[in-house]
Write an enzyme that holds these catalytic residues in place. Structure first.
Site, mmCIF file in Angstrom:
data_model
loop_
_atom_site.group_PDB
_atom_site.id
_atom_site.type_symbol
_atom_site.label_atom_id
_atom_site.label_comp_id
_atom_site.label_asym_id
_atom_site.label_seq_id
_atom_site.Cartn_x
_atom_site.Cartn_y
_atom_site.Cartn_z
ATOM 1 N N VAL A 44 0.891 -1.271 -0.076
ATOM 2 C CA VAL A 44 -0.012 0.094 0.057
ATOM 3 C C VAL A 44 0.939 1.284 -0.099
ATOM 4 C CG1 VAL A 44 -1.876 1.244 1.123
ATOM 5 C CG2 VAL A 44 -2.004 -1.252 1.040
ATOM 6 N N CYS A 45 1.909 1.256 0.874
ATOM 7 C CA CYS A 45 2.773 2.432 0.898
ATOM 8 C C CYS A 45 3.617 2.787 -0.525
ATOM 9 C CB CYS A 45 3.868 2.164 1.827
ATOM 10 S SG CYS A 45 3.503 1.848 3.506
ATOM 11 N N THR A 46 3.800 1.701 -1.292
ATOM 12 C CA THR A 46 4.369 1.671 -2.436
ATOM 13 C C THR A 46 3.419 2.658 -3.633
ATOM 14 O OG1 THR A 46 5.607 -0.065 -2.290
ATOM 15 C CG2 THR A 46 5.210 0.442 -4.598
ATOM 16 N N LEU A 49 3.065 6.359 -2.422
ATOM 17 C CA LEU A 49 4.374 7.207 -2.529
ATOM 18 C C LEU A 49 4.283 7.540 -4.169
ATOM 19 C CD1 LEU A 49 6.977 5.983 -0.192
ATOM 20 C CD2 LEU A 49 5.899 8.094 -0.001
ATOM 21 N N ARG A 122 -0.491 5.290 9.493
ATOM 22 C CA ARG A 122 -0.799 6.048 8.246
ATOM 23 C C ARG A 122 -1.134 7.596 8.910
ATOM 24 N NH1 ARG A 122 0.658 3.064 4.069
ATOM 25 N NH2 ARG A 122 -0.095 0.990 4.195
#
Ligand code: BEZ
Length: 211
Positions: A44-46, A49, A122
């Site tokens: 999810v972070c990928t 960003l 987050r």
């Protein structure tokens, strides 16, 4: 310690993918968005960003600097940036803090032990040019953030900082806004020359004043 709306955003010095940053100096006279990512090399972070990098021109238009954080080190972030470029179709184009000692995460209360005792949630902090916290958001690791929503609240914050108005439910740029109940009708007529509609004495709608 929790960081509340209206607090001065805690200052810090940190290593990032773009070198050493002194946070307040980095922000300068701009608005800022500091947001945390639970961990490098996570799906999810990928995507987040990548999406924030793609939208960088929108943040620039709003005089807003982005800075991300993850509890891995800068060398790891730099390796991860390669994956972001490869899979998201854009280079990472703002600094990512290496917070392996969780110094910044703790300063901003980004680790919520009952959710996870080592990774950050987050978090999103929107900071005004006066360095005060204007908005906080907290999402769990399993839910990615929405870039359009963050741009929407930034538009609202910037508009309401300039005019004595509030933005109603589901407001988006260009929509009608609410005149502050503290402004008497006589003054409202002067301040809002496009006119206003009185639905209730406390609920007066006017076209967005800066359009
Ligand atoms: C993710 O970014 O996909 C993620 C990160 C930490 C925990 C769970 C998911």
């Amino acid at each position: 310690m929790a960081v509340h709306l209206g607090d001065v955003a805690p200052d810090f010095t940190a290593e990032t993918t773009e070198g050493t940053i002194h946070f307040h100096e980095y922000l300068g006279d701009s608005w800022g968005i500091l947001f945390s990512h639970p961990k490098d090399f996570t799906p999810v972070c990928t995507t987040e960003l990548g999406a924030f990098s793609k939208a960088k021109a929108e943040f620039d238009k709003r005089n807003t600097k982005l800075i991300g954080l993850s509890v891995d080190d800068v060398a790891s972030h730099k390796a991860w940036a390669g994956d972001i470029g490869e899979t998201q179709g854009t280079a990472l184009n703002f600094p990512l803090i290496g917070d392996e000692d969780r110094k910044v995460a703790e300063l901003y209360d980004m680790v919520h032990p009952n959710a996870n005792d080592t990774l950050t949630v987050r978090s999103v902090f929107i900071i005004g040019p006066d360095k005060k916290v204007k908005l906080t958001l907290t999402y769990p690791a399993s839910t990615g953030r929405s870039v359009p929503e963050i741009l929407r609240v930034l538009d609202s914050l910037q508009l309401t900082a300039e005019y004595q108005v509030s933005t109603p439910v589901n407001w988006e740029e260009g929509g009608d806004v609410v005149i502050s109940p503290a402004i008497p009708d006589d003054e409202a007529k002067e301040r809002f020359p496009k006119g206003f509609t009185t639905l209730k004495p406390y609920l007066r709608m006017t076209p967005q004043p800066n359009r």
